[in-house]
Design a protein around this motif. Structure first.
Motif, short mmCIF file in Angstrom:
data_model
loop_
_atom_site.label_atom_id
_atom_site.label_comp_id
_atom_site.label_asym_id
_atom_site.label_seq_id
_atom_site.Cartn_x
_atom_site.Cartn_y
_atom_site.Cartn_z
N SER A 141 18.18 -21.89 -43.03
CA SER A 141 18.84 -22.05 -41.74
C SER A 141 18.76 -20.26 -41.18
N GLN A 142 19.40 -19.47 -42.03
CA GLN A 142 19.51 -18.10 -41.38
C GLN A 142 18.23 -17.32 -41.31
N TYR A 144 15.44 -19.06 -40.71
CA TYR A 144 14.57 -19.54 -39.44
C TYR A 144 15.32 -19.03 -38.25
N HIS A 145 16.31 -18.73 -37.98
CA HIS A 145 16.92 -18.33 -36.73
C HIS A 145 16.65 -16.78 -36.72
N SER A 146 16.46 -16.32 -37.90
CA SER A 146 16.11 -14.78 -37.67
C SER A 146 14.83 -14.55 -37.11
N THR A 148 13.01 -17.07 -34.85
CA THR A 148 12.77 -17.63 -33.89
C THR A 148 13.70 -17.30 -32.82
N ASP A 149 14.87 -16.74 -32.98
CA ASP A 149 15.96 -16.21 -31.93
C ASP A 149 15.43 -14.64 -31.59
N ARG A 150 15.72 -14.63 -30.29
CA ARG A 150 15.77 -13.49 -29.70
C ARG A 150 16.50 -12.43 -30.05
N PRO A 152 19.76 -10.21 -30.31
CA PRO A 152 20.88 -10.25 -29.41
C PRO A 152 20.89 -8.86 -28.60
#
Length: 160
Positions: A141-142, A144-146, A148-150, A152
Motif C-alpha cells: 500500500s505504501q 503504491y501510494h508513493s 501514484t500520489d502527487r 505533498p
C-alpha cells in the motif's frame, strides 16, 4: 423293596446271577445253576425274593419308556451341542469384531496424537502467515501510494 426302591445290593446280585447263567457254555448249565444256589444262600436271597425283584423291575414305570427317554435325551444332547457350536461361532465372530475395533481404536488414537503434536506448529504457521500478510499489505500500500500520489505541498513555507 416295598417302596419301589431297589436295594443296589439286590440289583448287583441279580445282575451277577444273570451274567453267570448267560456266560457259561451250554454244557455247564448245571454248574451255573449250582453257583446260583450257592450265591443265593450266601446272600440270603430266596426264590420268592428273586421272583419279586424280577417282577418289580419289569413293572417299574420309571424303567418303562426308557428307550423314549433315552431318545429324548439324545435329541436334547444333539440340540445342546448344536447350540454350543452356534454360540462358539457367535463368540468367534464377536472376538473378530472386537479385534477389528481395537485396531481401529489404536489407529484413531495414533491419528489424534499426531494431530495434537502438529497443532502448535499449525498455529505458529497461521500466525506467521497473517503477520507476514499484514506487513506485505502495508508495504504494498505504501509503495503504491508513493508512486501514484502527487508529492505533498510543503505548507511550512507559509509559516515563516
Amino acid at each position: 423293596m416295598a417302596e419301589n426302591r431297589f436295594d443296589p445290593k439286590d440289583i448287583k446280585i441279580l445282575s451277577d446271577i444273570l451274567a453267570l447263567v448267560l456266560a457259561e457254555p451250554s454244557g455247564s448249565a448245571q454248574n451255573a445253576l449250582e453257583a446260583l444256589r450257592i450265591r443265593a444262600k450266601r446272600n440270603n436271597l430266596t426264590g420268592g425274593a428273586l421272583k419279586n425283584l424280577f417282577t418289580s423291575l419289569a413293572t417299574d414305570t420309571s424303567r418303562q419308556g426308557a428307550a423314549d427317554r433315552e431318545e429324548q435325551l439324545r435329541n436334547r444332547i444333539f440340540q445342546l451341542e448344536r447350540e454350543l457350536r452356534q454360540a462358539q461361532g457367535h463368540i468367534r465372530s464377536a472376538q473378530g469384531a472386537l479385534s477389528h475395533m481395537q485396531m481401529e481404536s489404536r489407529a484413531l488414537m495414533t491419528e489424534i496424537a499426531t494431530q495434537r503434536a502438529q497443532r502448535p506448529w499449525r498455529y505458529i504457521t497461521i500466525a506467521f502467515g497473517i503477520s507476514a500478510g499484514l506487513l506485505l499489505g502495508i508495504a504494498t500500500s505504501q509503495f503504491y501510494h508513493s508512486l501514484t500520489d502527487r508529492p505533498p505541498i510543503d505548507r511550512s513555507v507559509y509559516f515563516r
